[in-house]
Write a protein that holds these residues in place. Structure first.
Motif, short mmCIF file in Angstrom:
data_model
loop_
_atom_site.label_atom_id
_atom_site.label_comp_id
_atom_site.label_asym_id
_atom_site.label_seq_id
_atom_site.Cartn_x
_atom_site.Cartn_y
_atom_site.Cartn_z
N ILE A 79 12.25 -4.74 -25.53
CA ILE A 79 10.92 -4.27 -25.17
C ILE A 79 11.04 -3.01 -24.32
N GLY A 80 9.91 -2.40 -24.01
CA GLY A 80 9.91 -1.21 -23.17
C GLY A 80 10.17 -1.55 -21.71
N TYR A 81 10.58 -0.53 -20.97
CA TYR A 81 10.90 -0.71 -19.56
C TYR A 81 10.19 0.36 -18.74
N THR A 82 9.65 -0.03 -17.58
CA THR A 82 8.95 0.91 -16.71
C THR A 82 9.95 1.52 -15.73
N SER A 83 10.58 2.60 -16.13
CA SER A 83 11.63 3.20 -15.31
C SER A 83 11.10 4.21 -14.31
N ASN A 84 9.91 4.76 -14.54
CA ASN A 84 9.39 5.85 -13.74
C ASN A 84 8.93 5.34 -12.36
N TRP A 85 9.43 5.99 -11.29
CA TRP A 85 9.06 5.58 -9.92
C TRP A 85 7.58 5.80 -9.65
N ILE A 86 7.03 6.90 -10.16
CA ILE A 86 5.60 7.19 -9.94
C ILE A 86 4.74 6.10 -10.55
N ARG B 154 25.86 0.40 -29.46
CA ARG B 154 24.94 1.45 -29.88
C ARG B 154 23.79 0.91 -30.74
N GLY B 155 23.77 -0.38 -31.00
CA GLY B 155 22.68 -0.97 -31.77
C GLY B 155 21.37 -0.93 -30.99
N GLN B 156 20.28 -0.58 -31.66
CA GLN B 156 18.96 -0.49 -31.03
C GLN B 156 17.97 -1.32 -31.82
N GLN B 157 17.40 -2.34 -31.19
CA GLN B 157 16.41 -3.16 -31.87
C GLN B 157 15.08 -2.42 -31.87
N ILE B 158 14.60 -2.04 -33.04
CA ILE B 158 13.37 -1.27 -33.16
C ILE B 158 12.22 -2.10 -33.71
N HIS B 159 12.51 -3.33 -34.08
CA HIS B 159 11.53 -4.23 -34.70
C HIS B 159 12.09 -5.64 -34.53
N ARG B 160 11.22 -6.63 -34.60
CA ARG B 160 11.70 -8.00 -34.39
C ARG B 160 12.74 -8.41 -35.43
N SER B 161 12.81 -7.70 -36.58
CA SER B 161 13.74 -8.07 -37.65
C SER B 161 14.83 -7.05 -37.90
N PHE B 162 14.87 -5.96 -37.12
CA PHE B 162 15.82 -4.89 -37.42
C PHE B 162 16.52 -4.36 -36.16
N ILE B 163 17.83 -4.16 -36.30
CA ILE B 163 18.63 -3.40 -35.36
C ILE B 163 19.21 -2.22 -36.13
N ILE B 164 19.16 -1.04 -35.54
CA ILE B 164 19.66 0.14 -36.26
C ILE B 164 20.60 0.94 -35.34
N ASN B 165 21.39 1.79 -35.98
CA ASN B 165 22.21 2.77 -35.26
C ASN B 165 21.44 4.08 -35.26
N THR C 82 2.05 5.13 -34.22
CA THR C 82 2.44 4.00 -33.39
C THR C 82 1.90 2.67 -33.92
N ARG C 83 0.84 2.70 -34.68
CA ARG C 83 0.29 1.44 -35.21
C ARG C 83 1.05 0.98 -36.45
N LYS C 84 1.54 1.92 -37.25
CA LYS C 84 2.28 1.57 -38.46
C LYS C 84 3.27 2.67 -38.76
N GLY C 85 4.45 2.55 -38.18
CA GLY C 85 5.46 3.58 -38.35
C GLY C 85 6.67 3.07 -39.10
N SER D 195 5.49 -0.14 -32.12
CA SER D 195 4.78 0.98 -31.51
C SER D 195 5.57 1.62 -30.37
N LYS D 196 6.13 0.80 -29.47
CA LYS D 196 6.89 1.34 -28.34
C LYS D 196 8.13 2.08 -28.82
N HIS D 197 8.82 1.52 -29.82
CA HIS D 197 10.02 2.15 -30.32
C HIS D 197 9.70 3.41 -31.12
#
Length: 268
Positions: free
Chosen positions: A5-12, A214-225, A236-239, A254-256
């Protein structure tokens, strides 16, 4: 629970979230006056009630320092389990700080550690059904997916072991293309002597993501390089994205979608 999932890294953004949450709690304490606070007559009552805002802001900012370290240690990846842990730990820290503030500064009593649990049940836990969901929503609202560029020259050998006996797949990390979940099995696509290979193994994406840095999960069913991404389409709604050696379009959350788009813009 280990879904990316996404992460809130920004201090502001984190400071902004902490202020929103603190003002919400202060509004409830001053204007709605739960716990019969309207019957309590203490000097500078509203000012002291406003002081609870710092009991929220300070722990959240301190926690953000720790979670940023965890985020970096986890190769800048974040999952549901980490998010739930941070929310619960944060609420516990806020409860403890609030207890000390209430006991020492508001009421002028002495600290008795054995009373923290009873105080939490009476005054902190009732806020949890309101506070935690709003905090989780705000973190999600300001969260982002960060996809790091990696060297294509990595010669690290990846060994994936399945649940079945003697089930094993080996390939170089740089040759991994993608993995797709299929019920209790995972289809793994990788290059062998520059030729696409597909092997099926009994496992889960959550297990694979730990084995493939280096694997990145971009969807609940997919990990990609990400190194094999050649393009992105939709919104973002259907990419969807395109991968080298793979004919089919790969769905993306959408986040990915935003993370991949930024990655492609910054990729050399």
């Amino acid at each position: 629970m280990k879904r990316s999932i996404g992460y809130t890294s920004n201090w502001i953004h984190t400071i902004f979230i902490s202020i929103i949450l603190s003002m919400m709690v202060v509004f409830i304490l001053i204007f709605l006056q739960p716990f019969d606070t309207y019957t309590t007559d203490i000097p500078y009552k509203n000012l002291k009630l406003f002081g609870y805002s710092f009991c929220i802001i300070i722990p959240i900012l301190f926690l953000h320092l720790l979670e940023n370290l965890w985020y970096g240690y986890a190769n800048r990846k974040w999952n549901v389990l980490q998010e739930v842990f941070i929310l619960l730990l944060g609420f516990i820290l806020i409860t403890i700080v609030s207890y000390f503030y209430n006991t020492i500064l508001v009421n002028g009593f002495k600290i008795h550690l054995n009373e923290i649990l009873n105080w939490s049940k009476s005054f902190s836990v009732p806020f949890a059904p309101i506070f935690i969901p709003i905090w989780a929503y705000l973190r999600f609202r300001f969260s982002k997916i960060e996809i790091k560029s990696t060297s294509s020259e990595s010669d690290n050998k990846i060994v994936i072991k399945g649940s079945n006996s003697n089930e094993q797949i080996k390939f170089l990390e740089k040759d991994f293309i993608m993995a797709q979940a299929q019920s209790n099995y995972v289809d793994i696509y990788f290059l062998s002597q520059n030729t696409l290979e597909k092997q099926v193994i009994r496992s889960t994406l959550s297990n694979l993501i730990k084995e493939i840095p280096r694997g990145q999960q971009i969807h609940r069913s997919f990990i990609i390089n990400p190194s094999f991404i050649t393009g992105i389409a939709g919104n973002t709604r259907k990419g969807t994205i395109k991968l080298s050696y793979i004919d089919a379009d790969i769905p993306i959350s959408s986040k990915h979608f935003l993370g991949v788009k930024k990655y492609l813009q910054n990729r050399p």
